[in-house]
Motif scaffolding. Structure first.
Motif, PDB file in Angstrom:
ATOM      1  N   MET A  15       0.817  -1.172   0.084  1.00 39.78           N
ATOM      2  CA  MET A  15       0.000  -0.106   0.099  1.00 39.78           C
ATOM      3  C   MET A  15       0.820   1.186   0.099  1.00 39.78           C
ATOM      4  SD  MET A  15      -2.967  -1.170  -0.199  1.00 39.78           S
ATOM      5  CE  MET A  15      -3.718  -2.634  -0.157  1.00 39.78           C
ATOM      6  N   LEU A  19       0.926   4.082  -2.881  1.00 40.06           N
ATOM      7  CA  LEU A  19       1.030   5.689  -2.672  1.00 40.06           C
ATOM      8  C   LEU A  19       2.133   6.324  -3.326  1.00 40.06           C
ATOM      9  CD1 LEU A  19       0.111   7.231   0.701  1.00 40.06           C
ATOM     10  CD2 LEU A  19       2.086   8.155  -0.616  1.00 40.06           C
ATOM     11  N   ALA A 142      -4.877   4.480  -1.178  1.00 40.93           N
ATOM     12  CA  ALA A 142      -3.621   4.802  -1.236  1.00 40.93           C
ATOM     13  C   ALA A 142      -3.415   5.712  -2.637  1.00 40.93           C
ATOM     14  CB  ALA A 142      -2.844   3.740  -1.096  1.00 40.93           C
TER      15      ALA A 142
END
Length: 440
Positions: A15, A19, A142
């Motif tokens: 995750m 991002l 994210a």
């Protein structure tokens, strides 16, 4: 937050990677056409060629990325893809000639192609645990947090500076992502060794006629979808005193998605046949891109993008979830890879055609925007009148819901929902972005 805390460390690392990937990508993507035009001196056709090279190379990276991720594991492929993207962005900062920019775009595209299906496949493998049913939802969060942060970064700290600084910062972000992935992403396929894939694995995809037909239509959808990231910055360069402010629009769009996707899902997607929702989304995207013709200020660009993003919220979950249902569990990486090939073909063709359209538009200003709007109408009719009624595709989607060996948390289709028996896919719940699954 409780759902986030249920994720184990490998999923959290993925995750964070998602991002960082979107943060680095969207520092560059919204203003790349502006930089190529204003600072590299490229024409509309040359800009379209650079962006098309990026998209075409993305599809080749996807082919090898999906196959290698399924065969040797995700860590090496995710890390290699991130490293190639880093080198490509650094190259953008070093070179300014058209030929070298095309070469760097190819490097970035291959890196993106290696990263995307490998990460999706890794999330799909790790999300098979009982406490990770919301993994794809968190992935969407994210991604949008990264996009929102990138727009703010450009607007407040980078706008007005040298384009080389933007490329070098993006390169550094992807270098960090490569190191992080190599150190912390599991080296296998979930908790199991990677499966041995037959040599003819990709032929299984080409035997799936519904997948091929859906992919063929999707190419044209992706071609239209690609126009906003190309046309909006170039339109901003004409009407805004500081065109780089357009990066803030991507931040606004991400905020809209974060707060609106659940409402769109509950009020529209869950109440419609999925291909009706897809056709509606395509029509709305055509309106959003076409309306740029009337833009004369930042607020107008923002409104056009908001219209577009509403259509996107209908399109992306439908396409991703349909691919999930049409795929085989043991070849999910390859099906995702081929889906990325489809999007790459559409984006490449769309951006090349968009460059030629905008070049013609310098003398006949309304033509590109009329074509965008008309394309939205035609494609929406094809989706609603053909895909929605084509029985082989409908039957395969229905059968996918009953397969016990399918991806554990893949979207499910019910044959006859209680609420609306005439809508065979009424309870079709996409496992994408941040929506909660209803019990199946």
């Amino acid at each position: 937050m409780n759902e986030l805390l249920k994720l184990d460390r490998p999923m959290l690392i993925l995750m964070v990677g998602v991002l960082l990937f979107h943060f680095g990508t969207y520092m560059v993507t919204p203003i790349l056409p502006i930089i190529l035009q204003a600072q590299a001196g490229l024409s509309f056709i040359q800009i379209g060629t650079v962006l098309a090279a990026l998209a075409i190379s993305f599809q080749f990276g996807s082919i090898f990325g999906g196959f290698l991720a399924d065969r040797i594991g995700r860590r090496a492929i995710i890390s290699l893809g991130s490293l190639l993207v880093a080198l490509g962005y650094i190259g953008f900062g070093l070179f300014s000639s058209f030929v070298f920019l095309v070469l760097m775009a190819i490097v970035i595209g291959i890196g993106n192609g290696l990263y995307a299906p490998s990460t999706k496949a890794a999330i799909a493998a790790l999300a098979s645990k009982e406490n990770q049913t919301t993994a794809f939802s968190l992935r969407g969060i994210a991604a949008n947090v990264g996009i929102a942060a990138s727009g703010l970064m450009v607007f407040f700290f980078i706008s007005g500076t040298s384009s080389k600084l933007i490329f070098w910062i993006a390169g550094a972000i992807f270098a960090i992502l490569a190191v992080q992935s190599w150190l912390f992403v599991p080296n296998n396929c979930g908790n199991q060794p990677c499966p041995e894939l037959p040599k003819g694995s990709y032929f299984e995809v080409f035997k799936n006629k519904p997948f091929l037909v859906f992919g063929g239509v999707s190419i044209f959808i992706w071609a239209l979808y690609a126009q906003l990231s190309f046309a909006l910055p170039l339109r901003a360069a004409v009407i805004l005193p500081d065109p780089e402010d357009v990066a803030l629009i991507w931040t606004i769009n991400s905020i809209i998605v974060i707060f609106s996707q659940g409402l769109v899902t509950n009020w529209i997607i869950k109440r419609l046949h999925p291909f009706t929702a897809l056709g509606l989304g395509v029509f709305i995207i055509g309106i959003g891109v076409g309306s740029l013709y009337f833009a004369s200020a930042f607020i107008h660009l923002m409104l056009s993008a908001a219209i577009f993003i509403f259509g996107e919220m209908l399109i992306l979950p439908t396409i991703d979830s349909t691919v999930s249902q049409l795929s085989r569990a043991d070849l999910i990486g390859i099906f995702f890879a081929m889906a990325n090939v489809v999007s790459g073909l559409g984006e490449a063709g769309g951006k090349f055609a968009g460059g030629r359209l905008l070049d013609v538009g310098t003398t006949l200003g309304y033509l590109p925007w009329l074509v965008y709007f008309s394309s939205g109408i035609v494609l929406s009719l094809i989706v609603i009148l053909f895909l929605r009624r084509w029985q082989p595709l409908n039957q395969l989607l229905q059968a996918a819901a009953e397969k016990p060996n399918g991806p554990k948390h893949a979207p499910k289709v019910r044959h006859a929902p209680v609420q609306h028996p005439s809508h065979p896919f009424n309870n079709w719940v996409p496992e994408s972005l941040w929506r909660k699954r209803r019990p199946t």
